[in-house]
Scaffold this motif. Structure first.
Motif, mmCIF file in Angstrom:
data_model
loop_
_atom_site.group_PDB
_atom_site.id
_atom_site.type_symbol
_atom_site.label_atom_id
_atom_site.label_comp_id
_atom_site.label_asym_id
_atom_site.label_seq_id
_atom_site.Cartn_x
_atom_site.Cartn_y
_atom_site.Cartn_z
ATOM 1 N N ASN A 1 0.803 -1.219 0.000
ATOM 2 C CA ASN A 1 0.000 0.000 0.000
ATOM 3 C C ASN A 1 0.843 1.280 0.000
ATOM 4 O O ASN A 1 0.625 2.184 0.787
ATOM 5 N N GLY A 2 1.825 1.337 -0.899
ATOM 6 C CA GLY A 2 2.590 2.566 -1.071
ATOM 7 C C GLY A 2 3.793 2.703 -0.171
ATOM 8 O O GLY A 2 4.291 3.805 0.011
ATOM 9 N N SER A 3 4.301 1.616 0.383
ATOM 10 C CA SER A 3 5.432 1.755 1.297
ATOM 11 C C SER A 3 6.683 1.027 0.822
ATOM 12 O O SER A 3 7.609 0.841 1.586
ATOM 13 N N VAL B 1 3.877 9.569 -2.395
ATOM 14 C CA VAL B 1 2.854 8.528 -2.345
ATOM 15 C C VAL B 1 1.522 9.193 -2.661
ATOM 16 O O VAL B 1 1.152 10.187 -2.047
ATOM 17 N N VAL B 2 0.813 8.639 -3.652
ATOM 18 C CA VAL B 2 -0.445 9.220 -4.097
ATOM 19 C C VAL B 2 -1.539 8.157 -4.129
ATOM 20 O O VAL B 2 -1.263 6.965 -4.203
ATOM 21 N N ASP B 3 -2.774 8.596 -4.095
ATOM 22 C CA ASP B 3 -3.930 7.713 -4.230
ATOM 23 C C ASP B 3 -4.208 7.551 -5.725
ATOM 24 O O ASP B 3 -4.247 8.534 -6.462
ATOM 25 N N ASN B 4 -4.382 6.325 -6.180
ATOM 26 C CA ASN B 4 -4.597 6.105 -7.612
ATOM 27 C C ASN B 4 -6.050 6.278 -8.049
ATOM 28 O O ASN B 4 -6.402 5.970 -9.179
ATOM 29 N N ASN C 1 -6.266 2.821 -3.567
ATOM 30 C CA ASN C 1 -4.951 2.209 -3.382
ATOM 31 C C ASN C 1 -3.866 3.277 -3.465
ATOM 32 O O ASN C 1 -3.983 4.246 -4.214
ATOM 33 N N LYS C 2 -2.794 3.083 -2.730
ATOM 34 C CA LYS C 2 -1.675 4.007 -2.764
ATOM 35 C C LYS C 2 -0.619 3.498 -3.741
ATOM 36 O O LYS C 2 -0.352 2.307 -3.827
#
Length: 63
Positions: free
Chosen positions: A18-20, A39-42, A46-47
């Motif tokens: 999740n974006g990490s 880090v962005v929300d798609n 989801n990140k």
């Protein structure tokens, strides 16, 4: 003297965590590239890591 950064690519890294997952960005830095990231929300909850990769004019000396 100022280094000129040449933009090579903009990529989106989809992570299972999740974006990490910054392992790819860490590796790019180790071999001499520069990366700007966030880090962005798609858009579906989801990140992802949005990353711009730059060449800074030479390889990193590992000696």
């Amino acid at each position: 003297m100022t280094k000129i950064r040449q933009k090579l690519a903009k990529v989106y890294i989809h992570s299972q965590d999740n974006g990490s997952d910054f392992g790819i960005i860490d590796h790019l830095a180790e071999v001499g590239y520069d990366a700007d990231f966030e880090v962005v929300d798609n858009g579906v909850g989801n990140k992802v890591i949005s990353c711009e990769i730059y060449d800074t004019g030479g390889e990193k000396d590992n000696d």
